[in-house]
Design a protein around this motif. Structure first.
Motif, mmCIF file in Angstrom:
data_model
loop_
_atom_site.group_PDB
_atom_site.id
_atom_site.type_symbol
_atom_site.label_atom_id
_atom_site.label_comp_id
_atom_site.label_asym_id
_atom_site.label_seq_id
_atom_site.Cartn_x
_atom_site.Cartn_y
_atom_site.Cartn_z
ATOM 1 N N TYR A 42 0.818 -1.199 0.000
ATOM 2 C CA TYR A 42 0.000 0.000 0.000
ATOM 3 C C TYR A 42 0.863 1.265 0.000
ATOM 4 O O TYR A 42 1.930 1.313 0.611
ATOM 5 C CB TYR A 42 -0.911 0.027 1.219
ATOM 6 C CG TYR A 42 -2.114 -0.873 1.091
ATOM 7 C CD1 TYR A 42 -2.962 -0.771 -0.010
ATOM 8 C CD2 TYR A 42 -2.420 -1.819 2.066
ATOM 9 C CE1 TYR A 42 -4.074 -1.591 -0.132
ATOM 10 C CE2 TYR A 42 -3.532 -2.647 1.945
ATOM 11 C CZ TYR A 42 -4.357 -2.520 0.851
ATOM 12 O OH TYR A 42 -5.455 -3.331 0.725
ATOM 13 N N THR A 120 0.490 -6.452 3.885
ATOM 14 C CA THR A 120 0.172 -5.152 3.297
ATOM 15 C C THR A 120 1.367 -4.213 3.162
ATOM 16 O O THR A 120 1.280 -3.213 2.463
ATOM 17 C CB THR A 120 -0.891 -4.426 4.136
ATOM 18 O OG1 THR A 120 -0.350 -4.165 5.454
ATOM 19 C CG2 THR A 120 -2.160 -5.268 4.270
ATOM 20 N N ARG A 161 -5.316 0.724 9.414
ATOM 21 C CA ARG A 161 -5.211 -0.735 9.273
ATOM 22 C C ARG A 161 -6.200 -1.481 10.158
ATOM 23 O O ARG A 161 -6.772 -2.505 9.744
ATOM 24 C CB ARG A 161 -3.780 -1.176 9.599
ATOM 25 C CG ARG A 161 -3.541 -2.682 9.605
ATOM 26 C CD ARG A 161 -2.074 -2.999 9.838
ATOM 27 N NE ARG A 161 -1.863 -4.413 10.021
ATOM 28 C CZ ARG A 161 -1.822 -5.007 11.209
ATOM 29 N NH1 ARG A 161 -1.975 -4.281 12.317
ATOM 30 N NH2 ARG A 161 -1.635 -6.307 11.302
ATOM 31 N N LEU A 165 -9.585 0.210 7.034
ATOM 32 C CA LEU A 165 -9.011 -0.767 6.112
ATOM 33 C C LEU A 165 -9.486 -2.182 6.445
ATOM 34 O O LEU A 165 -9.748 -2.984 5.545
ATOM 35 C CB LEU A 165 -7.484 -0.696 6.155
ATOM 36 C CG LEU A 165 -6.746 -1.032 4.859
ATOM 37 C CD1 LEU A 165 -7.152 -0.090 3.742
ATOM 38 C CD2 LEU A 165 -5.242 -0.999 5.068
ATOM 39 N N GLN A 170 -11.559 2.776 2.443
ATOM 40 C CA GLN A 170 -10.372 3.595 2.278
ATOM 41 C C GLN A 170 -9.969 4.184 3.633
ATOM 42 O O GLN A 170 -10.810 4.328 4.524
ATOM 43 C CB GLN A 170 -10.651 4.732 1.301
ATOM 44 C CG GLN A 170 -10.857 4.283 -0.142
ATOM 45 C CD GLN A 170 -9.543 4.155 -0.895
ATOM 46 O OE1 GLN A 170 -8.818 5.111 -1.088
ATOM 47 N NE2 GLN A 170 -9.237 2.941 -1.337
ATOM 48 N N PRO A 171 -8.694 4.519 3.822
ATOM 49 C CA PRO A 171 -8.310 5.229 5.046
ATOM 50 C C PRO A 171 -9.188 6.456 5.252
ATOM 51 O O PRO A 171 -9.645 7.077 4.285
ATOM 52 C CB PRO A 171 -6.854 5.606 4.785
ATOM 53 C CG PRO A 171 -6.357 4.560 3.845
ATOM 54 C CD PRO A 171 -7.529 4.250 2.958
#
Length: 228
Positions: A42, A120, A161, A165, A170-171
């Motif tokens: 990511y 990730t 995370r 996530l 999305q963040p």
């Protein structure tokens, strides 16, 4: 319970400090394993040509990740004004974890609390393992880590995370940005938006000469592109 945990972990650190050569070799081996190539990588792009400094990203990050007042995982820093009135403009830049592929904070952590997620590539913190030694804070060349006053553990951006996530979102900062100045995605997916934006635009990364291989990219604003 919290005090017992920290006494146990601090005792473990003391043992590690006097470890034999065999233990040190095992630590090096574990570190090398942590650097194994993840299946997903990511990254985040901050497009400074689109950022208006509204700080909606800061608010969303704080609310989603329950970040206490007085500390922050993410900051938008404003410089300026530049130019002559009335044609003045400001510059907005993002300050947050760079999610280094070779992360100094992970390399110095004596308990394994700082780690790179194998799936990730996200640099994260296990608060339960953290003893608050602040080695990671001292080692981070970007100066973005802090001690969370509630958990008493090292803290920073982890691309949401454990929150957004983990729910397939999305963040929080990306979802909240009204001008779409933030682009998040998988560098290993050639069809992802983050890869397409990187291919189409010149970008910069901070302190690449250190060999940390950060995954926070900037599309740098030119003079006068962002005006208020």
């Amino acid at each position: 319970m919290e005090n017992s945990k920290r006494r146990f972990l601090k005792g473990t650190c003391a043992l590690l400090a006097g470890a034999s050569g065999a233990t040190l070799l095992a630590t090096v081996s574990a570190s090398n394993e942590a650097k194994a190539d993840p299946s997903v990588k990511y990254a985040l792009i901050h497009d400074e040509t689109k950022c208006i400094g509204c700080k909606a990203c800061e608010v969303a990050c704080r609310e989603t990740n329950h970040v206490p007042e007085g500390v922050a995982r993410l900051k938008i820093e404003q410089t300026g004004p530049y130019g002559e009135y009335p044609n003045q403009f400001y510059h907005f830049s993002r300050k947050s974890c760079q999610h280094c592929e070779d992360a100094p904070c992970v390399n110095v952590c004596p308990t394994g609390a700082a780690f790179i997620d194998k799936e990730t590539g996200i640099v994260s913190v296990d608060a339960w393992k953290c003893v608050g030694c602040q080695y990671c804070i001292a080692a981070c060349p970007y100066k973005i880590r802090f001690i969370n006053p509630v958990t008493h553990a090292a803290d920073k951006c982890d691309f949401c995370r454990e929150t957004n996530l983990a729910q397939g979102k999305q963040p929080a900062c990306v979802a909240a940005c009204p001008t779409k100045a933030l682009v998040f995605g998988n560098l290993k997916d050639p069809t992802s938006q983050v890869v397409q934006v990187l291919k189409a635009n010149p970008t910069q990364r901070a302190k690449v000469d250190l060999g940390t291989r950060p995954k926070l990219f900037r599309i740098v604003a030119k003079s006068g592109e962002v005006a208020i």
